[in-house]
Design a protein around this motif. Structure first.
Motif, PDB file in Angstrom:
ATOM      1  N   THR A 182       0.741  -2.522  -9.916  1.00 32.97           N
ATOM      2  CA  THR A 182      -0.514  -1.812  -9.655  1.00 32.97           C
ATOM      3  C   THR A 182      -0.391  -0.337 -10.016  1.00 32.97           C
ATOM      4  OG1 THR A 182      -0.687  -3.271  -7.761  1.00 32.97           O
ATOM      5  CG2 THR A 182      -2.351  -1.547  -7.951  1.00 32.97           C
ATOM      6  N   ALA A 183       0.742   0.252  -9.645  1.00 30.51           N
ATOM      7  CA  ALA A 183       0.885   1.698  -9.837  1.00 30.51           C
ATOM      8  C   ALA A 183       1.208   2.054 -11.283  1.00 30.51           C
ATOM      9  CB  ALA A 183       1.983   2.224  -8.914  1.00 30.51           C
TER      10      ALA A 183
ATOM     11  N   ALA B 164       3.315  -3.889  -6.227  1.00 35.56           N
ATOM     12  CA  ALA B 164       2.951  -2.474  -6.105  1.00 35.56           C
ATOM     13  C   ALA B 164       3.325  -1.723  -7.382  1.00 35.56           C
ATOM     14  CB  ALA B 164       3.657  -1.861  -4.901  1.00 35.56           C
TER      15      ALA B 164
ATOM     16  N   LEU C  49       0.835  -1.209   0.000  1.00 34.80           N
ATOM     17  CA  LEU C  49       0.000   0.000   0.000  1.00 34.80           C
ATOM     18  C   LEU C  49       0.870   1.259   0.000  1.00 34.80           C
ATOM     19  CD1 LEU C  49      -2.847  -1.086   2.416  1.00 34.80           C
ATOM     20  CD2 LEU C  49      -2.985  -0.702  -0.051  1.00 34.80           C
ATOM     21  N   ARG C  50       1.955   1.218   0.787  1.00 33.54           N
ATOM     22  CA  ARG C  50       2.843   2.379   0.850  1.00 33.54           C
ATOM     23  C   ARG C  50       3.431   2.678  -0.532  1.00 33.54           C
ATOM     24  NH1 ARG C  50       8.233   1.774   0.912  1.00 33.54           N
ATOM     25  NH2 ARG C  50       9.516   3.566   1.437  1.00 33.54           N
ATOM     26  N   ASP C  51       3.902   1.639  -1.215  1.00 34.91           N
ATOM     27  CA  ASP C  51       4.523   1.857  -2.518  1.00 34.91           C
ATOM     28  C   ASP C  51       3.522   2.371  -3.535  1.00 34.91           C
ATOM     29  OD1 ASP C  51       6.889   0.912  -1.459  1.00 34.91           O
ATOM     30  OD2 ASP C  51       7.414  -0.116  -3.336  1.00 34.91           O
ATOM     31  N   VAL C  52       2.314   1.797  -3.514  1.00 32.95           N
ATOM     32  CA  VAL C  52       1.298   2.249  -4.470  1.00 32.95           C
ATOM     33  C   VAL C  52       0.978   3.711  -4.208  1.00 32.95           C
ATOM     34  CG1 VAL C  52      -1.085   1.976  -5.203  1.00 32.95           C
ATOM     35  CG2 VAL C  52       0.315  -0.040  -4.786  1.00 32.95           C
ATOM     36  N   ARG C  53       0.790   4.036  -2.912  1.00 36.01           N
ATOM     37  CA  ARG C  53       0.425   5.410  -2.557  1.00 36.01           C
ATOM     38  C   ARG C  53       1.539   6.386  -2.953  1.00 36.01           C
ATOM     39  NH1 ARG C  53      -0.576   4.721   2.950  1.00 36.01           N
ATOM     40  NH2 ARG C  53      -2.273   3.292   2.519  1.00 36.01           N
ATOM     41  N   LEU C  54       2.788   5.991  -2.660  1.00 39.29           N
ATOM     42  CA  LEU C  54       3.924   6.849  -3.018  1.00 39.29           C
ATOM     43  C   LEU C  54       3.991   7.073  -4.524  1.00 39.29           C
ATOM     44  CD1 LEU C  54       6.898   5.695  -0.770  1.00 39.29           C
ATOM     45  CD2 LEU C  54       5.826   7.943  -0.842  1.00 39.29           C
TER      46      LEU C  54
ATOM     47  N   TRP D 165       1.653   6.961  -6.716  1.00 38.96           N
ATOM     48  CA  TRP D 165       0.576   7.771  -7.260  1.00 38.96           C
ATOM     49  C   TRP D 165       0.625   9.218  -6.777  1.00 38.96           C
ATOM     50  CZ3 TRP D 165      -3.482   3.335  -7.118  1.00 38.96           C
ATOM     51  CH2 TRP D 165      -3.542   2.755  -8.392  1.00 38.96           C
ATOM     52  N   SER D 166       1.225   9.419  -5.601  1.00 37.47           N
ATOM     53  CA  SER D 166       1.235  10.796  -5.103  1.00 37.47           C
ATOM     54  C   SER D 166       2.458  11.555  -5.592  1.00 37.47           C
ATOM     55  CB  SER D 166       1.191  10.797  -3.565  1.00 37.47           C
ATOM     56  OG  SER D 166       2.339  10.138  -3.064  1.00 37.47           O
TER      57      SER D 166
END
Lengths: 218, 251
Positions: free
Chosen positions: A101-102, A98, A7-12, A14-15
């Motif tokens: 996904t990203a 991740a 989750l951290r990697d995906v969020r990073l 995308w942000s």
């Protein structure tokens, strides 16, 4: 732990500077440049469309690879991950997932749009999408190996591309083969089986090799 | 490095780098002479004593360069793979020297295969290059060699460069069976295997003998070049160590 890394990697991804969004723009730009080079011949574009989509996908997936482990290596996260109880192999697997996904998922979502631009028939578009869904995890895993090998290097991007592209060739062959089989009216089972097998092989070999390479990074 | 040099003192064998250099010093001239003799004999057989092909005429003689080059191009990668295992499993410094020395030689033979294939392809197929499975996979092999050379040169610390390159070499080995069997799996323009077959070679003895002699000559050539380059690489490393020591003493 693994879900947290994922989750951290995906969020990073995308942000931070819209990595996923820029990838989609790049993907569409590569597909849009092709008709300029080939001429606006719609039947021709429909014939080579799936191959163009696969090439654009391959190139777009190379974009974010350089930072896959490098950012973690620079700020010390990688050292923490190596010390943690979770085996490094599964950490790599989570990070590759991740990355998929990203980076790959938005591209697959953008594929129908690119397919319309290339005049693909709905049936071929569907097969192309299916081949991308089965094949791109292998590309992400191979990319993780390349990123891990070059983690300590500055300006590693080109070197990663040189290392990753030869290994990606079987994936591209089987992926485009599946779409070609569909357009020629042959059974699409065998090429899809080979594509799935390639993904599974790299799901086993890729994390092992990437983890071994990461252990060498001090 | 320090661990291995300690054990190397207790183990007087060929895998001791210092002893290896001594053996290489004596072996290289002998191997070079053997290579020259075999190569001359092989070239005589290939270019004068062997018959022309009923279809291809004299052009078939390119095969005696082309096929052995291709075989060495693949063999060099197998040598590198076993050396990579030596680096990762036993952490032996000589294994890395062997892998590093084999890469440029393998790349050169791959290039020779591609070039001689193009010269052969022009009169036979009417094109310098076709996107055939065997040709393309050899080109990929060439890129793999260049990528590995670039990777090992990009990492400054020798011990880490050795292990990272070894991992990359092992991963790249996945492609080697694909290259070897590409002519059998994909039915393409390049002719199928005609020497290494389960039912024996599909080639008359008058052509097979020169081919095998040339293959032996190329193997000897590879061994000569590999040993010479390994010796050079050892000297290069010794020079580096001396330079580092000099810098430390000066500072």
């Amino acid at each position: 732990m693994l879900a947290a890394i994922y989750l951290r990697d995906v969020r990073l991804a995308w942000s931070a500077g819209g990595g996923g969004g820029v990838g989609v723009i790049f993907f569409l730009a590569v597909t849009a440049v092709a008709p300029f080079a080939l001429g606006p011949d719609l039947p021709l574009l429909a014939r080579i469309g799936p191959a163009l989509l696969w090439i654009a996908m391959l190139l777009a997936l190379l974009l974010g690879l350089e930072r896959l482990f490098q950012a973690d290596h620079e700020d010390g996260t990688l050292d923490q991950l190596r010390l943690a109880d979770t085996p490094l192999v599964t950490v790599v697997l989570a990070k590759a997932a991740a990355h998929w996904t990203a980076a790959a998922l938005p591209l697959i979502a953008a594929t129908p749009l690119a397919g319309i631009l290339l005049n693909l028939s709905p049936r071929l578009l569907l097969v192309t999408l299916a081949s991308l869904v089965v094949g791109t995890p292998a590309l992400a895993l191979i990319g993780a190996v390349g990123a891990a090998l070059a983690v300590t290097l500055r300006r590693a991007g080109v070197l990663i591309a040189v290392l990753v592209l030869p290994l990606s060739i079987p994936v591209v062959i089987f992926g485009v083969g599946a779409v070609e089989a569909a357009s020629a009216g042959r059974a699409i089972g065998p090429p899809f089986a080979l594509l799935g097998a390639t993904t599974l092989v790299f799901a086993v070999v890729g994390p092992l090799a990437a983890a071994a390479a990461l252990r060498e990074a001090d | 490095m320090s661990v291995t040099s300690d054990t190397a003192g207790k183990r007087p064998s060929i895998i001791n780098p210092g002893r290896f250099a001594g053996i290489a010093d004596r072996a290289v001239p002998i191997l070079a002479a053997l290579t020259a003799v075999t190569l001359c004999f092989g070239l005589y057989l290939a270019l004068w004593a062997s018959p022309e092909d009923y279809q291809q005429g004299s052009t078939v003689r390119i095969m005696y360069i082309h096929a052995p080059s291709a075989y060495i191009a693949l063999m060099a990668y197998v040598v590198m793979t076993s050396a990579a295992l030596g680096t990762l499993v036993w952490r032996h410094p000589l294994a890395d020297v062997a892998a590093r020395a084999a890469a440029p030689i393998g790349a050169a033979f791959t290039l020779a295969t591609l070039a001689s294939g193009a010269i052969w392809g022009k009169p036979m197929w009417g094109a310098w290059w076709v996107w055939d499975a065997r040709l393309t996979s050899m080109l990929i092999l060439f890129f793999m060699y260049l990528g590995l050379i670039a990777l090992s040169r990009a990492i400054e610390e020798p011990a880490r460069a050795a292990r990272i390159t070894a991992i990359a070499t092992l991963i790249g080995f996945i492609n080697i069976p694909i290259i070897k069997f590409s002519v059998d799996w994909w039915n393409t323009l390049h002719q199928g295997a005609s020497v290494m077959r389960l039912d024996g070679p599909s080639m008359p003895a008058s052509m097979l003998t020169p081919l095998l002699v040339m293959a032996l000559a190329f193997t000897l050539l590879f061994m000569t070049l590999h040993l010479a380059e390994m010796r050079t690489e050892l000297l290069r490393r010794r020079a580096r160590t001396l330079r580092l020591r000099a810098a430390r003493n000066a500072g």
